[in-house]
Design a protein around this motif. Structure first.
Motif, mmCIF file in Angstrom:
data_model
loop_
_atom_site.group_PDB
_atom_site.id
_atom_site.type_symbol
_atom_site.label_atom_id
_atom_site.label_comp_id
_atom_site.label_asym_id
_atom_site.label_seq_id
_atom_site.Cartn_x
_atom_site.Cartn_y
_atom_site.Cartn_z
ATOM 1 N N ARG A 40 76.488 -1.332 70.403
ATOM 2 C CA ARG A 40 75.429 -2.349 70.373
ATOM 3 C C ARG A 40 75.752 -3.410 69.264
ATOM 4 N NH1 ARG A 40 69.509 0.536 70.893
ATOM 5 N NH2 ARG A 40 69.764 1.315 73.085
ATOM 6 N N VAL A 41 76.619 -2.863 68.249
ATOM 7 C CA VAL A 41 77.266 -3.957 67.161
ATOM 8 C C VAL A 41 78.401 -3.606 66.904
ATOM 9 C CG1 VAL A 41 76.794 -4.368 64.731
ATOM 10 C CG2 VAL A 41 74.770 -3.714 66.092
ATOM 11 N N ILE A 42 79.247 -4.704 66.493
ATOM 12 C CA ILE A 42 80.723 -4.652 66.245
ATOM 13 C C ILE A 42 81.075 -4.935 64.909
ATOM 14 C CG2 ILE A 42 82.856 -5.612 66.946
ATOM 15 C CD1 ILE A 42 81.833 -6.347 69.454
ATOM 16 N N LEU A 43 81.542 -3.946 64.153
ATOM 17 C CA LEU A 43 81.998 -4.146 63.010
ATOM 18 C C LEU A 43 83.635 -4.379 62.807
ATOM 19 C CD1 LEU A 43 80.997 -3.841 59.896
ATOM 20 C CD2 LEU A 43 81.624 -1.438 59.994
ATOM 21 N N LEU A 44 84.242 -5.133 61.924
ATOM 22 C CA LEU A 44 85.401 -6.104 61.852
ATOM 23 C C LEU A 44 85.819 -5.660 60.433
ATOM 24 C CD1 LEU A 44 87.886 -7.107 63.087
ATOM 25 C CD2 LEU A 44 86.819 -9.457 62.614
ATOM 26 N N ALA A 45 86.799 -5.026 60.179
ATOM 27 C CA ALA A 45 87.222 -4.811 58.692
ATOM 28 C C ALA A 45 88.802 -4.622 58.611
ATOM 29 C CB ALA A 45 86.562 -3.601 58.121
ATOM 30 N N GLY A 46 89.551 -4.507 57.574
ATOM 31 C CA GLY A 46 90.965 -4.574 57.511
ATOM 32 C C GLY A 46 91.318 -3.274 56.626
ATOM 33 N N LYS A 47 92.375 -2.882 57.123
ATOM 34 C CA LYS A 47 92.880 -1.509 56.504
ATOM 35 C C LYS A 47 94.074 -2.063 55.634
ATOM 36 C CE LYS A 47 92.153 2.489 59.123
ATOM 37 N NZ LYS A 47 90.983 3.308 58.857
ATOM 38 N N GLY A 48 94.288 -1.342 54.441
ATOM 39 C CA GLY A 48 94.991 -1.712 53.114
ATOM 40 C C GLY A 48 94.424 -2.516 52.483
ATOM 41 N N ARG A 49 95.323 -3.365 51.758
ATOM 42 C CA ARG A 49 94.593 -4.003 50.429
ATOM 43 C C ARG A 49 94.182 -5.446 50.909
ATOM 44 N NH1 ARG A 49 98.811 -7.320 47.396
ATOM 45 N NH2 ARG A 49 100.688 -7.106 48.416
ATOM 46 N N ALA A 50 94.120 -5.737 52.103
ATOM 47 C CA ALA A 50 93.322 -6.941 52.616
ATOM 48 C C ALA A 50 92.774 -6.963 53.672
ATOM 49 C CB ALA A 50 94.458 -8.074 52.485
ATOM 50 N N PHE A 51 91.851 -8.226 53.697
ATOM 51 C CA PHE A 51 91.237 -8.193 55.219
ATOM 52 C C PHE A 51 92.078 -8.967 56.123
ATOM 53 C CE2 PHE A 51 88.828 -11.151 58.420
ATOM 54 C CZ PHE A 51 88.214 -10.094 58.920
ATOM 55 N N ALA A 52 92.803 -10.059 55.699
ATOM 56 C CA ALA A 52 93.860 -10.374 56.545
ATOM 57 C C ALA A 52 94.223 -11.761 55.767
ATOM 58 C CB ALA A 52 93.475 -11.036 58.151
ATOM 59 N N ALA A 53 95.680 -11.596 55.545
ATOM 60 C CA ALA A 53 96.282 -12.895 54.719
ATOM 61 C C ALA A 53 96.739 -14.175 55.587
ATOM 62 C CB ALA A 53 97.467 -12.441 53.969
ATOM 63 N N GLY A 54 96.001 -14.267 56.653
ATOM 64 C CA GLY A 54 96.365 -15.448 57.678
ATOM 65 C C GLY A 54 97.040 -14.934 58.923
ATOM 66 N N ALA A 55 97.465 -16.016 59.774
ATOM 67 C CA ALA A 55 98.385 -15.936 60.904
ATOM 68 C C ALA A 55 99.603 -15.607 60.465
ATOM 69 C CB ALA A 55 98.423 -17.308 61.539
ATOM 70 N N ASP A 56 100.345 -15.048 61.082
ATOM 71 C CA ASP A 56 101.776 -14.595 60.940
ATOM 72 C C ASP A 56 102.606 -15.649 60.787
ATOM 73 O OD1 ASP A 56 104.497 -13.720 60.995
ATOM 74 O OD2 ASP A 56 103.847 -11.886 62.222
ATOM 75 N N ILE A 57 103.112 -16.206 59.497
ATOM 76 C CA ILE A 57 103.858 -17.478 59.327
ATOM 77 C C ILE A 57 105.050 -17.239 59.965
ATOM 78 C CG2 ILE A 57 105.068 -18.612 57.455
ATOM 79 C CD1 ILE A 57 102.526 -17.826 55.706
ATOM 80 N N GLU A 58 105.832 -16.138 59.830
ATOM 81 C CA GLU A 58 107.126 -15.835 60.448
ATOM 82 C C GLU A 58 107.024 -16.292 62.139
ATOM 83 O OE1 GLU A 58 109.620 -12.437 59.989
ATOM 84 O OE2 GLU A 58 109.009 -12.256 57.730
ATOM 85 N N GLU A 59 106.213 -15.813 62.682
ATOM 86 C CA GLU A 59 105.909 -16.136 64.146
ATOM 87 C C GLU A 59 105.930 -17.332 64.531
ATOM 88 O OE1 GLU A 59 103.635 -13.408 67.551
ATOM 89 O OE2 GLU A 59 102.263 -14.808 66.224
ATOM 90 N N MET A 60 105.161 -18.345 63.693
ATOM 91 C CA MET A 60 104.878 -19.791 63.970
ATOM 92 C C MET A 60 105.968 -20.585 63.514
ATOM 93 S SD MET A 60 101.326 -20.331 62.215
ATOM 94 C CE MET A 60 101.055 -19.538 60.629
ATOM 95 N N ALA A 61 106.788 -20.124 62.379
ATOM 96 C CA ALA A 61 107.759 -21.024 61.632
ATOM 97 C C ALA A 61 108.528 -21.807 62.585
ATOM 98 C CB ALA A 61 108.380 -20.336 60.978
ATOM 99 N N GLU A 62 109.119 -21.293 64.012
ATOM 100 C CA GLU A 62 109.825 -22.068 64.796
ATOM 101 C C GLU A 62 109.138 -22.726 65.679
ATOM 102 O OE1 GLU A 62 112.876 -22.863 63.706
ATOM 103 O OE2 GLU A 62 112.620 -21.503 62.019
ATOM 104 N N ASP A 63 107.804 -22.842 65.739
ATOM 105 C CA ASP A 63 107.010 -23.454 66.913
ATOM 106 C C ASP A 63 106.945 -24.684 66.952
ATOM 107 O OD1 ASP A 63 105.827 -21.512 68.896
ATOM 108 O OD2 ASP A 63 104.902 -20.648 67.410
ATOM 109 N N ASP A 64 106.771 -25.635 68.011
ATOM 110 C CA ASP A 64 106.791 -26.730 68.141
ATOM 111 C C ASP A 64 105.570 -27.169 68.731
ATOM 112 O OD1 ASP A 64 107.294 -27.206 70.888
ATOM 113 O OD2 ASP A 64 109.566 -27.155 70.336
ATOM 114 N N ALA A 65 105.028 -28.467 68.996
ATOM 115 C CA ALA A 65 103.699 -28.715 69.570
ATOM 116 C C ALA A 65 103.785 -28.359 71.081
ATOM 117 C CB ALA A 65 103.570 -30.323 69.369
#
Ligand code: HXC
Length: 257
Positions: A50-75
């Motif tokens: 009935r309810v969804i709970l979202l949380a992070g394991k480790g020392r952070a919730f989330a430090a953002g999108a994966d920068i390595e993954e998007m570094a080479e992207d273009d429009a």
């Protein structure tokens, strides 16, 4: 289900989604976002949840999108990939989503938190949109959702600034509902989720829908929308049960039908 970057478990009628890529502070790569979406959609269809709970394991919730993954992207690669279709679907979740945030909550991680209906935070939580430091800007709703929450001037200050804000600031501005000491955060969040899971589920979801509507549309349009949802609840067994139980001076048993 078998997930690589998240973990799911249920606690009674609460479906928990753990961001689980702790060695990179739960940086969100695209597969991870897809997994979060899959888990949300599975819980949304599961009548025992009935309810969804979202949380992070480790020392952070989330430090953002994966920068390595998007570094080479273009429009063009981004347009063809259409990753934000998954983000759009996240916000279509009908059941309440409670976010429990500790440590870093940055960029795409902050945007993920802003998709949650309510946010509880640990006193060590830190919020920022650091995209400007990478030469870009938020892309998964940050400029829109933060502005609707805290207003234009403050949103510009936060997003141009790119620097960290405390969870105390986030509570004062209405981004976060409640603050807890770090070791109590999850316990308190699950406790709240459990209480919410005992409320009549159809009313809970139609309230969510109507309140989110208010953020988007002119008042009168929202009023009509509210009314339809109000009427709709009078077709539910839970409305009959809720009102009957009041008359009979007993506790209502809600079924979600
Ligand atoms: C990929 C990341 C990451 C990220 C942290 N890591 N954040 N990898 N993408 N967003 C990795 C680090 O490279 C490092 O890997 C490990 O996690 C631990 O991080 P450290 O930097 O060693 O920790 P610390 O010194 O405590 O610093 C924490 C931090 C810093 C301040 C949060 O990691 C940081 O500034 N991260 C980037 C934050 C950011 O810019 N986020 C916005 C991304 S853009 P190794 O292998 O070295 O141990 C964005 C756009 C969204 O989110 C668009 C929509 C989807």
């Amino acid at each position: 289900a078998d997930y690589q970057y998240i973990k799911t478990e249920t606690d009674g009628r609460v479906g928990i989604v753990w961001l689980n890529r702790p060695d990179v502070l739960n940086a969100l790569n695209r597969k991870m976002v897809y997994e979060i979406l899959s888990a949300f959609e599975a819980y949304d269809r599961d009548e025992d949840v009935r309810v969804i709970l979202l949380a992070g394991k480790g020392r952070a919730f989330a430090a953002g999108a994966d920068i390595e993954e998007m570094a080479e992207d273009d429009a063009v690669s981004m347009e063809l990939l259409n990753q934000f279709a998954d983000w759009d679907r996240l916000s279509l979740t009908k059941k309440p989503v409670i976010g429990a945030v500790h440590g870093y909550c940055l960029g795409g991680g902050f945007e993920l938190a802003l998709v949650c209906d309510l946010l509880f935070a640990a006193d060590d939580a830190q919020f920022a949109f650091p995209e400007i430091k990478l030469g870009v800007m938020p892309g998964a709703g940050g400029t829109q959702r933060l502005t609707k929450l805290i207003g234009k001037s403050r949103a510009l200050e936060w997003i141009w600034g790119g620097d960290m804000h405390t969870s105390k600031e986030a509570v004062e501005l209405g981004i976060v509902n409640r603050l807890y000491p770090k070791d109590l955060l999850f316990k308190e969040a699950i406790q709240y989720a459990r209480l919410l899971s005992e409320k009549p589920p159809l009313a809970v979801r139609l309230i969510k829908e109507a309140v989110h509507k208010a953020v988007d549309v002119p008042l009168q349009e929202g009023m009509y929308f509210e009314r339809k949802n109000f009427y709709l609840l009078f077709s539910s067994e839970d409305q009959k049960e809720g009102m009957q139980a009041f008359v009979e001076k007993r506790k209502a048993e809600f079924k979600g039908r």
